[in-house]
Structures are given as structure tokens and as C-alpha cells.
Write a protein that holds these residues in place. Sequence first.
Motif, PDB file in Angstrom:
ATOM      1  N   GLU A 141      68.253  31.852  35.074  1.00  0.00           N
ATOM      2  CA  GLU A 141      68.818  30.515  35.246  1.00  0.00           C
ATOM      3  C   GLU A 141      70.290  30.571  35.626  1.00  0.00           C
ATOM      4  N   ARG A 142      71.000  31.601  35.191  1.00  0.00           N
ATOM      5  CA  ARG A 142      72.422  31.708  35.536  1.00  0.00           C
ATOM      6  C   ARG A 142      72.607  31.856  37.041  1.00  0.00           C
ATOM      7  N   LEU A 143      71.596  32.416  37.713  1.00  0.00           N
ATOM      8  CA  LEU A 143      71.643  32.610  39.165  1.00  0.00           C
ATOM      9  C   LEU A 143      70.814  31.575  39.910  1.00  0.00           C
ATOM     10  N   ASN A 144      70.312  30.576  39.184  1.00  0.00           N
ATOM     11  CA  ASN A 144      69.450  29.538  39.761  1.00  0.00           C
ATOM     12  C   ASN A 144      68.165  30.112  40.348  1.00  0.00           C
ATOM     13  N   ASP A 145      67.624  31.133  39.684  1.00  0.00           N
ATOM     14  CA  ASP A 145      66.325  31.711  40.053  1.00  0.00           C
ATOM     15  C   ASP A 145      66.228  31.999  41.556  1.00  0.00           C
ATOM     16  N   PRO A 146      67.008  32.958  42.056  1.00  0.00           N
ATOM     17  CA  PRO A 146      67.040  33.187  43.511  1.00  0.00           C
ATOM     18  C   PRO A 146      65.730  33.765  44.046  1.00  0.00           C
ATOM     19  N   MET A 147      65.436  33.421  45.296  1.00  0.00           N
ATOM     20  CA  MET A 147      64.287  33.997  45.974  1.00  0.00           C
ATOM     21  C   MET A 147      64.558  35.472  46.249  1.00  0.00           C
ATOM     22  N   VAL A 148      63.547  36.321  46.054  1.00  0.00           N
ATOM     23  CA  VAL A 148      63.699  37.761  46.279  1.00  0.00           C
ATOM     24  C   VAL A 148      62.510  38.276  47.098  1.00  0.00           C
ATOM     25  N   SER A 149      62.732  39.397  47.748  1.00  0.00           N
ATOM     26  CA  SER A 149      61.685  40.014  48.561  1.00  0.00           C
ATOM     27  C   SER A 149      60.943  41.080  47.748  1.00  0.00           C
ATOM     28  N   GLU A 150      59.851  41.564  48.302  1.00  0.00           N
ATOM     29  CA  GLU A 150      59.120  42.655  47.652  1.00  0.00           C
ATOM     30  C   GLU A 150      59.995  43.894  47.540  1.00  0.00           C
ATOM     31  N   GLU A 151      60.857  44.107  48.525  1.00  0.00           N
ATOM     32  CA  GLU A 151      61.753  45.268  48.476  1.00  0.00           C
ATOM     33  C   GLU A 151      62.708  45.183  47.286  1.00  0.00           C
ATOM     34  N   HIS A 152      63.232  43.996  47.033  1.00  0.00           N
ATOM     35  CA  HIS A 152      64.094  43.822  45.855  1.00  0.00           C
ATOM     36  C   HIS A 152      63.317  44.129  44.573  1.00  0.00           C
ATOM     37  N   ILE A 153      62.108  43.593  44.493  1.00  0.00           N
ATOM     38  CA  ILE A 153      61.315  43.721  43.270  1.00  0.00           C
ATOM     39  C   ILE A 153      61.027  45.186  42.964  1.00  0.00           C
ATOM     40  N   VAL A 154      60.614  45.938  43.969  1.00  0.00           N
ATOM     41  CA  VAL A 154      60.301  47.354  43.757  1.00  0.00           C
ATOM     42  C   VAL A 154      61.582  48.153  43.503  1.00  0.00           C
ATOM     43  N   ALA A 155      62.637  47.871  44.265  1.00  0.00           N
ATOM     44  CA  ALA A 155      63.879  48.632  44.140  1.00  0.00           C
ATOM     45  C   ALA A 155      64.499  48.480  42.755  1.00  0.00           C
ATOM     46  N   PHE A 156      64.431  47.287  42.185  1.00  0.00           N
ATOM     47  CA  PHE A 156      65.046  47.044  40.882  1.00  0.00           C
ATOM     48  C   PHE A 156      64.080  47.258  39.727  1.00  0.00           C
ATOM     49  N   GLY A 157      62.879  47.705  40.017  1.00  0.00           N
ATOM     50  CA  GLY A 157      61.948  48.090  38.963  1.00  0.00           C
ATOM     51  C   GLY A 157      61.309  46.944  38.208  1.00  0.00           C
ATOM     52  N   TRP A 158      61.325  45.721  38.769  1.00  0.00           N
ATOM     53  CA  TRP A 158      60.685  44.597  38.084  1.00  0.00           C
ATOM     54  C   TRP A 158      59.166  44.709  38.157  1.00  0.00           C
ATOM     55  N   ALA A 159      58.674  45.320  39.219  1.00  0.00           N
ATOM     56  CA  ALA A 159      57.245  45.566  39.397  1.00  0.00           C
ATOM     57  C   ALA A 159      57.092  46.621  40.481  1.00  0.00           C
ATOM     58  N   ASN A 160      55.945  47.299  40.485  1.00  0.00           N
ATOM     59  CA  ASN A 160      55.699  48.277  41.551  1.00  0.00           C
ATOM     60  C   ASN A 160      54.789  47.667  42.610  1.00  0.00           C
ATOM     61  N   GLN A 161      54.508  48.441  43.646  1.00  0.00           N
ATOM     62  CA  GLN A 161      53.734  47.890  44.757  1.00  0.00           C
ATOM     63  C   GLN A 161      52.329  47.498  44.342  1.00  0.00           C
ATOM     64  N   GLN A 162      51.714  48.266  43.444  1.00  0.00           N
ATOM     65  CA  GLN A 162      50.386  47.899  42.971  1.00  0.00           C
ATOM     66  C   GLN A 162      50.433  46.582  42.193  1.00  0.00           C
ATOM     67  N   ASP A 163      51.481  46.413  41.385  1.00  0.00           N
ATOM     68  CA  ASP A 163      51.658  45.151  40.673  1.00  0.00           C
ATOM     69  C   ASP A 163      51.732  43.982  41.652  1.00  0.00           C
ATOM     70  N   LEU A 164      52.500  44.170  42.735  1.00  0.00           N
ATOM     71  CA  LEU A 164      52.657  43.100  43.714  1.00  0.00           C
ATOM     72  C   LEU A 164      51.331  42.751  44.371  1.00  0.00           C
ATOM     73  N   ASP A 165      50.564  43.779  44.727  1.00  0.00           N
ATOM     74  CA  ASP A 165      49.243  43.527  45.320  1.00  0.00           C
ATOM     75  C   ASP A 165      48.363  42.755  44.343  1.00  0.00           C
TER      76      ASP A 165
END
Length: 255
Positions: A126-150
Motif C-alpha cells: 500500500e505504501r507504493l500504491n500496489d504497483p503493476m509488475v511484470s513476470e520478470e520482476h516477480i521471478v527476479a525478486f523471488g516473489w514466485a518462480n516461473q512454475q508458480d506463475l504458470d
Amino acid sequence: MARRKKVYEGKAKILYEGPEPGTLIQYFKDEAAAGQPEVQPSAVEGRGVLNNRLSEFFMAGLNSIGVPTHFIRRLNMREQLVRMAEIIPLQVVVRNFAAGELSTRLGIPEGMPLPRPIVEYYYKDERLNDPMVSEEHIVAFGWANQQDLDDMIALALRVNDFLSGVMMGVGIRLADFRIEVGRIWEGDFMRLIVADEISPDNCRLWDMRGLAEREGTAGAPVEPGPLADVYTELARRLGVLPSNVTHAPKPTLIN
């Protein structure tokens, strides 16, 4: 009665320790969910009761068709028993029609059908107003892996098929919605489930009833309008409206 241990409190819900290991009690408050700036900040009596009933309806329906969720059962008017899950810090948004932030960002007319459902991700902060992110961001920052995204995409699209069909059956168009996804462990096996809630707080709903009477001349399209008094009207159409509930106003939905 023993005092329950609070695990988490957000704008719209409180989580307490559950009666069994691996469970939580989810309590629905009357306040509007976070990220809904046009909703009046004060509590509206009955919103939590309605969201509890509606989320139960949708989550139980998903469970019945094999889409895994954290929902176990409703306990009372404001509480439900849910499975404890590790929440992935993303909002998974599915868009069927151009609306809100998508229309603004891409200059697409409000109400235009999209060629196919579009899945987007927003980082939950919420401090960042829930910014839109790409799959590359998600994998790079470890929030989820590619299998998780699929798996999240497959899960979100199954939810979309179910919700779209249910809504259309009661004269409502599902323009877009957001879900949260959690991880649960069954022994050494991990799987993803739909968590949090599914309610008017995280769906954009348009009323289709009476649309034919409002058709424009010379073939000019007339877009469906927002569902008036969305919490109460949706519960009424789905047959889950509890008695003695104060009407709640239309929420702001996905940006």
C-alpha cells in the motif's frame, strides 16, 4: 470464553488463530477494503455480513468444481474457517473488458470487450500504491518462480470461467476482478490455492438487466451500468441475502 489470538488485521478483515493446526478464523469487518478510495471510509453496517456470505458462495462453488481455495466452512454471520496459507505478495487481476486503469493507461474505450482475458500482476504494498509488475520482476525478486506463475495464470482463468458464468446467469457482466493466491504444503508437496476472499470488494460488476431497453439509435452501443447497491443486489440475485442487513453502497473496484 478464552480470548482469541489475533494473527493479522487489515482494513476489511481480521484473522485469528483457528481451532485446529493449520487453520485460521477469518472475520469480515464492515469497513471498505484497502485500495478503494471512493468508498466512504466509515463502516457501513452489514457489508461484512454480506461479504462473508458472498465469499462463501464463490469459494464453495470453486471447491466443488476442483479449484482449490482456502475456504473450509462458514462459522457464523461474520466468520469463516479457512486454511492457513503462505500468501504470495501479488494481486492477480483478470480483465475481460476495458475499464478503469486499463482504459486510462492504454486509451481503450471503457466497456470494450478484450480479445481474450488478460492477466496482470500488482505487487501488494500500500505504501507504493500496489504497483503493476511484470513476470520478470516477480521471478527476479523471488516473489514466485516461473512454475508458480504458470499455475497462477491457470488458476486465475479457471476462476474467471466460473465467476463469469455465475454472474451472467444472474444478469451481471464481470468486467474484471482480482484474487490473491497462497501456498499450502501437504507433506513435501506444495500447491497454490485461491485465498483471501471473492466479493464485490474485488470484482467490477456491470448490470446487464434492462440493457436492451437502453440501446442507442443507429447501432450506437450502450454500455451496461454499475450494479446499484452492489453488495445487497448481488446477494439477492444469488439467493444468499441474509435478513436484517443494512444496504451497503457501491464500492470502488479495480483501478
